[in-house]
Design a protein around this motif. Structure first.
Motif, PDB file in Angstrom:
ATOM      1  N   UNK A  87       0.831  -1.207   0.000  1.00 42.27           N
ATOM      2  CA  UNK A  87       0.000   0.000   0.000  1.00 42.27           C
ATOM      3  C   UNK A  87       0.865   1.256   0.000  1.00 42.27           C
ATOM      4  N   UNK A  88       1.937   1.242   0.800  1.00 47.61           N
ATOM      5  CA  UNK A  88       2.846   2.381   0.902  1.00 47.61           C
ATOM      6  C   UNK A  88       4.280   1.894   0.769  1.00 47.61           C
ATOM      7  N   UNK A  89       5.088   2.655   0.048  1.00 53.32           N
ATOM      8  CA  UNK A  89       6.508   2.352  -0.105  1.00 53.32           C
ATOM      9  C   UNK A  89       7.287   3.570   0.381  1.00 53.32           C
ATOM     10  N   UNK A  90       8.264   3.313   1.236  1.00 50.81           N
ATOM     11  CA  UNK A  90       9.115   4.385   1.760  1.00 50.81           C
ATOM     12  C   UNK A  90      10.557   4.029   1.440  1.00 50.81           C
ATOM     13  N   UNK A  91      11.246   4.959   0.798  1.00 47.49           N
ATOM     14  CA  UNK A  91      12.664   4.789   0.486  1.00 47.49           C
ATOM     15  C   UNK A  91      13.431   5.823   1.298  1.00 47.49           C
ATOM     16  N   UNK A  92      14.397   5.352   2.065  1.00 48.81           N
ATOM     17  CA  UNK A  92      15.241   6.252   2.852  1.00 48.81           C
ATOM     18  C   UNK A  92      16.653   6.175   2.284  1.00 48.81           C
ATOM     19  N   UNK A  93      16.983   7.180   1.490  1.00 48.14           N
ATOM     20  CA  UNK A  93      18.305   7.241   0.862  1.00 48.14           C
ATOM     21  C   UNK A  93      19.261   7.966   1.802  1.00 48.14           C
ATOM     22  N   UNK A  94      20.520   7.593   1.727  1.00 48.07           N
ATOM     23  CA  UNK A  94      21.546   8.274   2.523  1.00 48.07           C
ATOM     24  C   UNK A  94      22.842   8.254   1.734  1.00 48.07           C
ATOM     25  N   UNK A 132      25.589  13.728   7.037  1.00 43.60           N
ATOM     26  CA  UNK A 132      26.400  13.130   8.099  1.00 43.60           C
ATOM     27  C   UNK A 132      25.621  12.175   8.994  1.00 43.60           C
ATOM     28  N   UNK A 133      24.325  12.009   8.774  1.00 47.90           N
ATOM     29  CA  UNK A 133      23.485  11.239   9.698  1.00 47.90           C
ATOM     30  C   UNK A 133      23.906   9.770   9.772  1.00 47.90           C
ATOM     31  N   UNK A 134      24.043   9.111   8.638  1.00 47.95           N
ATOM     32  CA  UNK A 134      24.382   7.680   8.637  1.00 47.95           C
ATOM     33  C   UNK A 134      25.719   7.431   9.325  1.00 47.95           C
ATOM     34  N   UNK A 135      26.692   8.257   9.038  1.00 48.53           N
ATOM     35  CA  UNK A 135      28.012   8.087   9.658  1.00 48.53           C
ATOM     36  C   UNK A 135      27.942   8.285  11.176  1.00 48.53           C
ATOM     37  N   UNK A 172      18.576  13.140  13.617  1.00 53.74           N
ATOM     38  CA  UNK A 172      18.252  12.445  12.376  1.00 53.74           C
ATOM     39  C   UNK A 172      17.494  13.436  11.499  1.00 53.74           C
ATOM     40  N   UNK A 173      18.217  14.044  10.578  1.00 54.56           N
ATOM     41  CA  UNK A 173      17.647  15.065   9.702  1.00 54.56           C
ATOM     42  C   UNK A 173      17.404  14.465   8.326  1.00 54.56           C
ATOM     43  N   UNK A 174      16.327  14.891   7.701  1.00 54.60           N
ATOM     44  CA  UNK A 174      16.003  14.381   6.377  1.00 54.60           C
ATOM     45  C   UNK A 174      15.277  15.455   5.573  1.00 54.60           C
ATOM     46  N   UNK A 175      15.281  15.257   4.272  1.00 56.74           N
ATOM     47  CA  UNK A 175      14.459  16.076   3.388  1.00 56.74           C
ATOM     48  C   UNK A 175      13.571  15.126   2.607  1.00 56.74           C
TER      49      UNK A 175
END
Length: 184
Positions: free
Chosen positions: A100-107, A137-140, A173-176
């Protein structure tokens, strides 16, 4: 001889004031031999940000037919499919048809920008897909707090999130949002 996954344990306390979700989760995470601490911790962050009583880790890198996380309804239908990283547009389209929903979290900062430019035109047509890009820098920073046994706290408030451990300062944890789902 094939290398085996490394098992990590995490006690995760979530206080998500935006969704009014407050829970403790005892997580067992299998880190694939080719997976980095950074990627594994992004998976844990994804779990924390989208947590529910039915969200679970999948085989991920070990199985091309499963995402990193998913939430199924009580009939076994996939409600939410969560991918971490930079999947190709065919994988995202396949997930869009199955969930129903797909979420992609790229880093990955600049590499995420290049990846998004390559898949954007095809992914933007998919109505049920959300794409986030984590801050550079979040993932690191998350990878630096990885331990075989972890006690983590995640706080979400006013669209901002922090993940911390008893042994380290909290990571913002910052994202756009690169793409939001279309209202159907």
């Amino acid at each position: 001889m094939a290398l085996k996954s490394t098992i990590y344990k995490a006690e995760l306390q979530i206080a998500d004031m935006d969704r009014h979700y407050y829970a403790d989760h005892a997580l067992t995470i299998a880190r694939h031999p080719s997976e980095t601490d950074d990627r594994m911790m992004v998976r844990i962050a994804a779990f924390a940000l989208f947590a529910s009583d039915r969200l679970e880790f999948c085989k991920g890198l070990s199985d091309v037919d499963e995402p990193d996380l998913w939430r199924k309804d009580y009939t076994g239908a996939i409600e939410t499919w969560i991918e971490v990283g930079q999947p190709d547009e065919r994988r995202i389209a396949k997930a869009s048809g199955r969930a129903n929903d797909v979420i992609v979290i790229a880093y990955g900062g600049r590499t995420s920008d290049i990846w998004w430019q390559g898949v954007r035109s095809k992914v933007e047509r998919l109505r049920n897909v959300t794409v986030w890009s984590l801050g550079e820098e979040v993932a690191e920073a998350l990878g630096k707090i990885a331990e075989r046994t972890m006690r983590l706290q995640c706080t979400v408030q006013d669209g901002e999130a922090w993940i911390g451990s008893s042994n380290a300062e909290p990571v913002a944890v910052e994202w756009s949002v690169l793409k939001a789902p279309e209202n159907v």
